[in-house]
Design a protein around this motif. Structure first.
Motif: not given
Length: 80
Positions: A19-22, A26-37, A39-45
């Motif tokens: 629900t949260w991911l939906e 979309d633009e935040k899917w590939t962006e993350g805080p500096e040096g952090k994963w 949202a896409g990388q978190q979901a994959l993990h």
């Protein structure tokens, strides 16, 4: 915690995550805080870590004992 309650908890948290991911922009899917994963990388993990756990929980108990052995100390119970 028994097997059924673990499965139930995992399914409820999975639903919350989906629900949260939906609702996540979309633009935040590939962006993350500096040096952090991102949202896409978190979901994959999470996906890659939950698959082996689900597979393990679906195996018969005797197979897990055969494969990994029996604990040599009392089981620790987490207190809430």
């Amino acid at each position: 915690m028994d097997k059924e309650s673990i499965i139930e908890l995992l399914e409820s948290k999975y639903s919350e995550l989906i629900t949260w991911l939906e609702n996540h922009p979309d633009e935040k899917w590939t962006e993350g805080p500096e040096g952090k994963w991102s949202a896409g990388q978190q979901a994959l993990h999470l996906l890659q870590s939950i698959k082996p756990l689900n597979n393990s929980l679906s195996l018969p108990k005797f197979f897990l004992k055969y494969r990994f052995g029996k604990a040599n100390r009392p089981v620790r119970v987490a207190t809430p």
